[in-house]
Enzyme design. Structure first.
Site, PDB file in Angstrom:
ATOM      1  N   GLU A 120       0.840  -1.201   0.000  1.00  0.00           N
ATOM      2  CA  GLU A 120       0.000   0.000   0.000  1.00  0.00           C
ATOM      3  C   GLU A 120       0.871   1.245   0.000  1.00  0.00           C
ATOM      4  O   GLU A 120       2.096   1.154   0.094  1.00  0.00           O
ATOM      5  CB  GLU A 120      -0.949  -0.022   1.204  1.00  0.00           C
ATOM      6  CG  GLU A 120      -0.240   0.027   2.532  1.00  0.00           C
ATOM      7  CD  GLU A 120      -1.158  -0.333   3.703  1.00  0.00           C
ATOM      8  OE1 GLU A 120      -1.219  -1.525   4.042  1.00  0.00           O
ATOM      9  OE2 GLU A 120      -1.777   0.571   4.260  1.00  0.00           O
ATOM     10  N   LYS A 122       2.650   4.682   1.170  1.00  0.00           N
ATOM     11  CA  LYS A 122       3.173   5.253   2.418  1.00  0.00           C
ATOM     12  C   LYS A 122       2.852   6.740   2.382  1.00  0.00           C
ATOM     13  O   LYS A 122       3.490   7.511   1.672  1.00  0.00           O
ATOM     14  CB  LYS A 122       4.685   5.016   2.517  1.00  0.00           C
ATOM     15  CG  LYS A 122       5.285   5.541   3.794  1.00  0.00           C
ATOM     16  CD  LYS A 122       6.679   4.973   3.980  1.00  0.00           C
ATOM     17  CE  LYS A 122       7.522   5.620   5.047  1.00  0.00           C
ATOM     18  NZ  LYS A 122       6.976   6.569   5.933  1.00  0.00           N
ATOM     19  N   ASP A 124       2.518  10.539   3.121  1.00  0.00           N
ATOM     20  CA  ASP A 124       3.501  11.479   3.662  1.00  0.00           C
ATOM     21  C   ASP A 124       2.776  12.535   4.487  1.00  0.00           C
ATOM     22  O   ASP A 124       2.396  13.588   3.986  1.00  0.00           O
ATOM     23  CB  ASP A 124       4.257  12.126   2.493  1.00  0.00           C
ATOM     24  CG  ASP A 124       5.490  12.860   2.975  1.00  0.00           C
ATOM     25  OD1 ASP A 124       5.833  12.737   4.166  1.00  0.00           O
ATOM     26  OD2 ASP A 124       6.103  13.563   2.153  1.00  0.00           O
ATOM     27  N   TYR A 231      -4.690   3.311   7.823  1.00  0.00           N
ATOM     28  CA  TYR A 231      -3.857   2.204   7.342  1.00  0.00           C
ATOM     29  C   TYR A 231      -3.631   1.077   8.333  1.00  0.00           C
ATOM     30  O   TYR A 231      -2.914   0.119   8.036  1.00  0.00           O
ATOM     31  CB  TYR A 231      -2.514   2.715   6.827  1.00  0.00           C
ATOM     32  CG  TYR A 231      -1.664   3.478   7.830  1.00  0.00           C
ATOM     33  CD1 TYR A 231      -1.237   2.900   9.017  1.00  0.00           C
ATOM     34  CD2 TYR A 231      -1.263   4.773   7.555  1.00  0.00           C
ATOM     35  CE1 TYR A 231      -0.457   3.601   9.913  1.00  0.00           C
ATOM     36  CE2 TYR A 231      -0.477   5.478   8.447  1.00  0.00           C
ATOM     37  CZ  TYR A 231      -0.081   4.884   9.625  1.00  0.00           C
ATOM     38  OH  TYR A 231       0.685   5.574  10.507  1.00  0.00           O
ATOM     39  N   LYS A 320      11.224   3.545   0.657  1.00  0.00           N
ATOM     40  CA  LYS A 320      11.085   4.990   0.444  1.00  0.00           C
ATOM     41  C   LYS A 320      11.582   5.367  -0.944  1.00  0.00           C
ATOM     42  O   LYS A 320      12.647   4.913  -1.380  1.00  0.00           O
ATOM     43  CB  LYS A 320      11.898   5.756   1.507  1.00  0.00           C
ATOM     44  CG  LYS A 320      11.432   5.480   2.922  1.00  0.00           C
ATOM     45  CD  LYS A 320      10.899   6.679   3.632  1.00  0.00           C
ATOM     46  CE  LYS A 320      11.946   7.638   4.076  1.00  0.00           C
ATOM     47  NZ  LYS A 320      11.357   8.729   4.868  1.00  0.00           N
ATOM     48  N   CYS A 414      24.726  46.474  -7.900  1.00  0.00           N
ATOM     49  CA  CYS A 414      23.288  46.191  -7.843  1.00  0.00           C
ATOM     50  C   CYS A 414      22.706  46.188  -9.259  1.00  0.00           C
ATOM     51  O   CYS A 414      22.920  47.144 -10.010  1.00  0.00           O
ATOM     52  CB  CYS A 414      22.584  47.245  -6.987  1.00  0.00           C
ATOM     53  SG  CYS A 414      20.793  47.062  -7.007  1.00  0.00           S
ATOM     54  N   CYS A 417      20.251  49.432  -9.450  1.00  0.00           N
ATOM     55  CA  CYS A 417      20.648  50.835  -9.332  1.00  0.00           C
ATOM     56  C   CYS A 417      22.138  51.057  -9.568  1.00  0.00           C
ATOM     57  O   CYS A 417      22.597  52.194  -9.593  1.00  0.00           O
ATOM     58  CB  CYS A 417      20.252  51.377  -7.959  1.00  0.00           C
ATOM     59  SG  CYS A 417      21.286  50.724  -6.639  1.00  0.00           S
ATOM     60  N   CYS A 432      22.460  45.570  -1.324  1.00  0.00           N
ATOM     61  CA  CYS A 432      22.638  46.869  -1.966  1.00  0.00           C
ATOM     62  C   CYS A 432      22.432  47.946  -0.904  1.00  0.00           C
ATOM     63  O   CYS A 432      21.366  48.007  -0.292  1.00  0.00           O
ATOM     64  CB  CYS A 432      21.627  47.019  -3.098  1.00  0.00           C
ATOM     65  SG  CYS A 432      21.497  48.723  -3.661  1.00  0.00           S
ATOM     66  N   CYS A 438      17.317  52.929  -4.674  1.00  0.00           N
ATOM     67  CA  CYS A 438      17.222  51.682  -5.431  1.00  0.00           C
ATOM     68  C   CYS A 438      15.741  51.311  -5.563  1.00  0.00           C
ATOM     69  O   CYS A 438      15.055  51.062  -4.563  1.00  0.00           O
ATOM     70  CB  CYS A 438      18.009  50.604  -4.692  1.00  0.00           C
ATOM     71  SG  CYS A 438      18.004  49.018  -5.516  1.00  0.00           S
TER      72      CYS A 438
HETATM   73  S1  IVH Z   1       1.884   0.822   9.030  1.00  0.00           S
HETATM   74  C1  IVH Z   1       3.241  -1.024  13.094  1.00  0.00           C
HETATM   75  N1  IVH Z   1       1.131   1.858   6.743  1.00  0.00           N
HETATM   76  O1  IVH Z   1       5.138   5.557   8.021  1.00  0.00           O
HETATM   77  C2  IVH Z   1       3.133  -0.479  11.720  1.00  0.00           C
HETATM   78  N2  IVH Z   1       2.507   3.166   8.140  1.00  0.00           N
HETATM   79  O2  IVH Z   1       7.680   4.106   9.934  1.00  0.00           O
HETATM   80  C3  IVH Z   1       2.307   0.716  11.631  1.00  0.00           C
HETATM   81  N3  IVH Z   1       2.944   5.412   7.263  1.00  0.00           N
HETATM   82  O3  IVH Z   1       5.121   5.978  11.409  1.00  0.00           O
HETATM   83  C4  IVH Z   1       2.583   1.527  10.435  1.00  0.00           C
HETATM   84  N4  IVH Z   1       1.762   5.223   5.435  1.00  0.00           N
HETATM   85  O4  IVH Z   1       3.272   7.013  10.218  1.00  0.00           O
HETATM   86  C5  IVH Z   1       1.845   2.036   7.866  1.00  0.00           C
HETATM   87  N5  IVH Z   1       0.312   2.653   4.729  1.00  0.00           N
HETATM   88  C6  IVH Z   1       1.026   2.840   5.833  1.00  0.00           C
HETATM   89  C7  IVH Z   1       1.682   4.051   6.098  1.00  0.00           C
HETATM   90  C8  IVH Z   1       2.429   4.171   7.267  1.00  0.00           C
HETATM   91  C9  IVH Z   1       2.524   6.020   6.161  1.00  0.00           C
HETATM   92  C10 IVH Z   1       3.852   6.037   8.240  1.00  0.00           C
HETATM   93  C11 IVH Z   1       3.535   5.758   9.656  1.00  0.00           C
HETATM   94  C12 IVH Z   1       4.780   5.234  10.299  1.00  0.00           C
HETATM   95  C13 IVH Z   1       5.813   5.403   9.241  1.00  0.00           C
HETATM   96  C14 IVH Z   1       6.650   4.155   9.076  1.00  0.00           C
END
Ligand code: IVH
Length: 676
Positions: A120, A122, A124, A231, A320, A414, A417, A432, A438
């Site tokens: 899934e 991640k 941000d 999640y 990542k 500058c 000027c 400047c 200026c």
């Molecule tokens: S699962 C015990 N799923 O990424 C596992 N984390 O270090 C619980 N994050 O602090 C995390 N998307 O804040 C999980 N689909 C996702 C996520 C997710 C973002 C963040 C979460 C966590 C960090 C991973």
């Protein structure tokens, strides 16, 4: 009597329930299913009706009412709470090889047991945990250090994708975890507005999401249009949840959570890699930011078997994405002159597509930066965009460096000027010095002076200022107050300013004379004196004369005013021309002193320093409280400090210094006794 009032309010209670139910349904359809069932006006009308009823009958108000989405409650401070289940983080990596190792290790540990993975996004953003009991949201807590986080329940309730009351079937007691993200559209709109209002824009949606959750006014948080991506789900022993991660997310979706559809069950490393490749490219098409993907073992009974390492579970890993990087030719460098004279070099680049937008320009910060990067004429630059929205120059593409390329010659005059630029010892940038001759500096100062957070003279936009300047009517901010009606009428190429325009402008100037002292001080545009600094200076010194007479040492006593700012303020007021402008502004009738609501004079003549956290106040509140009793707040301890008010977790440095200088340290309780 009670009986009568109970009977009386029954129809009201029913109406409130009906409204709440309908608003909940409309919210759900809108935020979960992208369906708008009534007009905005109709929705607002119902919301207002419910708000009015809640105000009239507070005893009937439901703490989970949809009106909580609009906010209004003020967070005094964010209580720290212990997580019931520690909030673990995940092992993460930028390397596909390590994902291969994770997969092989997991397979080996599971020793032939059939299993699959879920992949899934991640998200941000900011991780939070939501506790639900009997289907109702009872608490929202930030991750904090994983053991203890901040209680942000009031703000979380304003996020439409966080259900307040669950639907259908749900476990009686569990925690839902997910990430609060700031969708790009809403983030960009909010940042654009901040810029027009003179506020510092947020660097990226993650910081903005985090800042929003910590807003004191929940109504402000409601305006931020945050989104919650669920999640993870966990429950105490005895509460059963589906036995696959996939199934749990599906269950959550049925309860009313927003669960992103981009989740896939993968059987082997090849399918995992495919998912990674797909999202590494497609991620910029999403309406919110992701910084990688998360791979979890799908079958939850296997989680115990795999167990935990010191910090993170062995059944999941995060991949990542590397920051996206491109190489593009540097076409030229422009040098911008700011209102304080600071020169900012900007790279004009051959337009290049990067992370969802076309990049044409990027800052080169200052001369040091250009030198450190070793940028030469004709180079191609490496531009990166990670979590940051603003692309960054991270280096020179040496493969494209031409033979015999010559280093960039930084300008010494500058560009506007022609004045010889100055670079002060210890400063990275040039500026400047010709502040009065200026053009961009003059116009920039005028623009700053009239801006909303300063004198708020909104009839004077950049074009009009330019007009007044080129007509020779305005050279500095004091000239604005000498403008006469007959000078204004007929100004502009098409005589843009007419009777009404002139009257409006003069009226706006007149009205600005009521703007409080602290904003007048901010409006002067003294280097390093922002809105907060101006407020602190104004409150500390009380009036312009005291401020002008202050030495640099005294100035540096003010909280949040460091040596650099103190020096800039001292130098600004030492300048004859500045003093002349200040005197003309005084004669024009601007506010040169302030009255701040003083509840007592119990701390009159005293200077207090605060340190640590307090039971009755947030940091800002205790400072305001000191000022309201006539005391001054300072950021650092000196022999002039009367008391150090020590909260919990006071900084050891402060304590040492106070002891060394013999400054009395008082507790919060002693402070309360002294002032109440
Ligand atoms: S699962 C015990 N799923 O990424 C596992 N984390 O270090 C619980 N994050 O602090 C995390 N998307 O804040 C999980 N689909 C996702 C996520 C997710 C973002 C963040 C979460 C966590 C960090 C991973």
């Amino acid at each position: 009597m009670d009986l009568f009032s109970a009977i009386d309010t029954e129809p009201v209670r029913q109406r409130m329930n009906e409204l709440a139910k309908e608003l909940d349904r409309l919210n759900y359809e809108y935020y979960m299913n992208d369906r708008s069932l009534v007009s905005d006006e109709e929705f607002d009308r119902m919301m207002r009706e419910l708000q009015d009823l809640e105000r009239q009958y507070p005893e009937l108000a439901n703490p989970l009412s949809p009106t909580k989405r609009v906010g209004g409650e003020v967070n005094k401070s964010f209580r720290q709470v212990q997580h019931r289940f520690p909030m673990l983080s995940l092992g993460n990596t930028y390397s596909i090889e390590e994902i291969e190792e994770f997969e092989a290790r997991t397979r080996k540990l599971l020793d032939g047991i059939p299993f699959s993975y879920t992949c899934e996004l991640k998200y941000d953003g900011v991780a939070i945990g939501l506790t639900y009991r009997h289907g109702r949201l009872v608490q929202a807590v930030t991750r904090g250090n994983g053991q203890v986080g901040d209680d942000i329940t009031t703000n979380a309730k304003t996020i439409p994708t966080i259900p307040l009351q669950l639907r259908g079937d749900y476990p009686d007691d569990f925690e839902a975890r997910g990430e609060v993200v700031y969708p790009f559209d809403a983030f960009n709109a909010m940042n654009a507005q901040r810029e027009t209002e003179g506020d510092e824009p947020f660097a990226n949606p993650r910081n903005a999401a985090s800042g929003s959750l910590k807003l004191q006014d929940s109504a402000e948080c409601a305006k931020r249009k945050l989104m919650f991506c669920m999640y993870f789900m966990m429950a105490p022993d005895g509460v059963t949840l589906p036995d696959t991660h996939f199934g749990r997310l599906d269950y959550a979706r049925q309860m009313g959570f927003k669960v992103q559809p981009y989740i896939q069950e993968c059987r082997d490393i090849d399918e995992i890699k495919e998912f990674i490749d797909l999202w590494d490219k497609a991620r910029w098409e999403l309406p919110f930011g992701i910084d990688g993907i998360v791979i979890k073992v799908n079958q939850t009974p296997l989680w115990d078997r795999l167990g935990l390492t010191a910090k993170s579970p062995r059944w999941a890993i995060a991949y990542k994405f590397k920051a996206e990087r491109v190489s593009t030719p540097l076409e030229s460098i422009s040098y911008q002159v700011g209102r304080t004279g600071v020169i900012t070099p900007v790279a004009n680049l051959q337009p290049v597509w990067l992370g969802g937008t076309t990049v044409k320009r990027a800052t080169l910060v200052n001369a040091d930066f250009i030198q450190k990067m070793g940028i030469c004429k004709g180079d191609s630059l490496l531009i990166e965009k990670g979590g940051e929205i603003i692309p960054k120059v991270v280096g020179v593409d040496m493969e494209k460096r031409a033979e015999g390329a010559m280093p960039i010659q930084y300008i010494d005059r500058c560009p506007e000027c022609g004045a010889v630029l100055v670079r002060e010892e210890g400063e990275a940038g040039h500026y400047c010095p010709n502040s009065d001759g200026c053009h961009p500096q003059i116009i920039g100062r005028l623009e700053h002076f009239v801006s909303r957070k300063a004198m708020n003279i909104d009839t004077l936009g950049p074009e009009r200022l330019e007009l007044l300047y080129s007509a020779g009517l305005v050279r500095n901010v004091a000239d604005l107050y000498d403008l006469k009606r007959e000078q204004l009428i007929g100004l502009g190429t098409d005589a843009t300013i007419q009777d009404k325009g002139a009257d409006n402008l003069l009226a706006a100037l007149e009205a600005s004379k009521a703007v409080p002292f602290e904003r007048v001080l901010f409006a002067l545009g003294i280097r390093y004196v922002g809105e907060v600094g101006a407020k602190k200076l104004a409150r500390y010194f009380g009036n312009m004369d005291a401020l002008m007479a202050a030495s640099e040492e005294e100035l540096a006593q003010v909280e949040d005013v460091g040596e650099v700012t103190a020096k800039a303020v001292g130098e600004w007021f030492a300048n004859e021309e500045h003093r002349a402008v200040v005197e003309r502004l005084r004669a024009a009738g601007l506010q040169f002193s302030g009255q701040w609501s003083v509840t007592s004079g119990k701390l009159e003549g005293m200077t207090l320093v605060v340190s640590g956290t307090f039971e009755h106040f947030s940091r800002e509140e205790i400072k305001a409280d000191i000022e309201s009793h006539g005391g001054k707040v300072s950021g650092s301890i000196s022999s002039k400090t009367t008391y150090l008010v020590a909260g919990e977790k006071m900084g050891p440095e402060k304590q040492k210094k106070a002891e060394k200088l013999g400054v009395r340290i008082i507790s919060e309780a002693e402070y309360m006794e002294m002032t109440r």
